[in-house]
Design an enzyme around this catalytic site. Structure first.
Site, mmCIF file in Angstrom:
data_model
loop_
_atom_site.group_PDB
_atom_site.id
_atom_site.type_symbol
_atom_site.label_atom_id
_atom_site.label_comp_id
_atom_site.label_asym_id
_atom_site.label_seq_id
_atom_site.Cartn_x
_atom_site.Cartn_y
_atom_site.Cartn_z
ATOM 1 N N ASP A 124 26.788 -9.072 86.367
ATOM 2 C CA ASP A 124 25.561 -9.101 85.574
ATOM 3 C C ASP A 124 24.919 -10.480 85.496
ATOM 4 O O ASP A 124 24.221 -10.794 84.533
ATOM 5 C CB ASP A 124 25.847 -8.599 84.158
ATOM 6 C CG ASP A 124 26.183 -7.114 84.137
ATOM 7 O OD1 ASP A 124 25.427 -6.343 84.745
ATOM 8 O OD2 ASP A 124 27.188 -6.733 83.513
ATOM 9 N N ASP B 73 22.552 -0.267 88.699
ATOM 10 C CA ASP B 73 22.076 -1.405 87.898
ATOM 11 C C ASP B 73 22.151 -2.716 88.684
ATOM 12 O O ASP B 73 21.374 -3.649 88.438
ATOM 13 C CB ASP B 73 22.911 -1.573 86.630
ATOM 14 C CG ASP B 73 23.286 -0.290 85.933
ATOM 15 O OD1 ASP B 73 23.521 0.723 86.626
ATOM 16 O OD2 ASP B 73 23.388 -0.293 84.696
#
Length: 393
Positions: free
Chosen positions: A116, A176
């Site tokens: 992330d 994602d």
């Protein structure tokens, strides 16, 4: 300072007058938007800056703000929101607050235990670079890209997403992850080192090949065999079922491939973004106001939650996608969402003491967490949509 309750009245009149206005005129009145943002955020300019207390969401049942440390995947959105509010309002107080929160994310440039990096670093430092030419921010972005690169598996051709569930998944890659490629592309622009750009392209190609269904929708998680490099399983971990279309996941795909096209200008990425965007905006279960149910295939539709964050992620992407396609349907969707999200149905009530603008985002079904409540990334992509619409006009 305007209060949101007063803004509802203003926005109501504004919406009535909009019906007779030309569709090509600006979707926002600058003063109304500034008042809305300041009404929701001004009271938090004195909110204690703390590396362990990034505002992530608000639980209406406990009336508590969920606060997370910088290692949380959402930490970059909170400083990113302050940067974007500054860009919308030119209020120096928001820029000063953005700098303070952004500084607490810096140590994440060394955190190789997560994919992330883009969400954390680029949503904070990347927005900072939009405001000022800061060499320190550039160095942090490049170092973060270097760290993220350690998660790339050449044999599989992807960046590993999660390290958890090792008893179930060998090499999980989630849709994602497409959102973290912008950091890599920018690192190449900053440093001149093409390694990051090439790695991002390889990941995009592997995802393009394996992650999508024939109808244009995407699975959430693909698990790869670390020996053969082939797909072991396709699941939708945060959706209602493995074969369902989780709304936010479709948003990550649309936004991610629009971004990849920006940096590469390869038509196959544009085609992917367009196909999934058409699937999304034309879905038979899409409500009239453009704010989707959290999963398009939920059996209880219409008696299930909407997802403001999914709408905002797609609306932001479609403003950019409109630039590349001149498809009015994409711009019209973005304008519809911007208008819907300024209504009383989605603005967080003024009497709730939380640093968010929007209500009704949907988090993680798999853990039954943050379901139908204010979540920081809903605000982030709403603000990004407003900026992009403003720049378009």
């Amino acid at each position: 300072m305007f209060r949101v309750s007063f803004l509802f009245i203003i926005l109501g009149f504004a919406c009535l007058s909009c019906k007779s206005e030309d569709k090509n005129k600006a979707v926002d009145d600058k003063e109304i938007i500034e008042a809305l943002l300041k009404a929701r955020y001004n009271k938090f300019l004195d909110y204690k800056v703390d590396s362990m207390a990034f505002a992530r969401s608000y639980n209406p049942k406990t009336a508590a703000i969920k606060k997370v440390p910088s290692k949380d995947w959402t930490s970059g959105f909170f400083p990113g929101n302050f940067w974007q509010i500054y860009m919308l309002t030119s209020d120096e107080a928001f820029k000063n607050k953005a700098k303070k929160w952004t500084a607490f994310v810096e140590k994440e440039k060394f955190n190789g235990g997560t994919h992330d990096m883009g969400f954390k670093i680029f949503c904070s430092f990347g927005n900072g670079l939009e405001v000022e030419n800061n060499q320190e921010y550039k160095d942090i972005i490049v170092k973060s890209a270097q760290t993220l690169s350690t998660r790339f598996n050449e044999h599989i051709g992807s960046i590993r997403s999660w390290d958890h569930h090792s008893d179930v998944w060998q090499f999980p890659v989630i849709i994602d992850n497409m959102m973290n490629l912008e950091l890599l592309f920018e690192a190449t622009k900053i440093s001149g080192d093409s390694t990051y750009h090439k790695l991002a392209v390889k990941h995009a190609n592997t995802t393009l090949k394996n992650h999508f269904r024939s109808d244009g929708s995407t699975w959430h998680v693909l698990d790869y065999d670390t020996i053969s490099g082939q797909v072991r399983a396709r699941v939708t971990h945060q959706g209602i079922s493995d074969d369902s279309a989780w709304a936010r996941g479709q948003g990550w795909a649309i936004n991610g491939y629009t971004t990849v096209y920006r940096y590469t200008k390869q038509k196959k990425y544009l085609d992917r973004a367009v196909a999934t965007a058409n699937y999304f905006i034309n879905h038979k279960n899409m409500p009239e106001d453009g704010i989707p149910y959290w999963d398009f295939d939920h059996p209880d539709i219409p008696n299930t939650s909407r997802d403001v964050s999914a709408a905002a992620i797609v609306a932001s992407a479609l403003v950019e996608l409109y630039h590349y396609t001149n498809n009015d349907a994409f711009l019209n969707y973005s304008k519809k969402v911007a208008k819907s999200l300024k209504s009383v149905d989605y603005i967080l009530p003024d009497d709730i003491d939380a640093p968010f603008v929007l209500d009704h985002s949907f988090g993680d079904w798999s853990h039954r967490e943050e379901m139908d409540e204010p979540i920081v990334y809903g605000d982030y992509y709403f603000l990004q949509t407003l900026l992009r619409l403003r720049d378009l006009e």
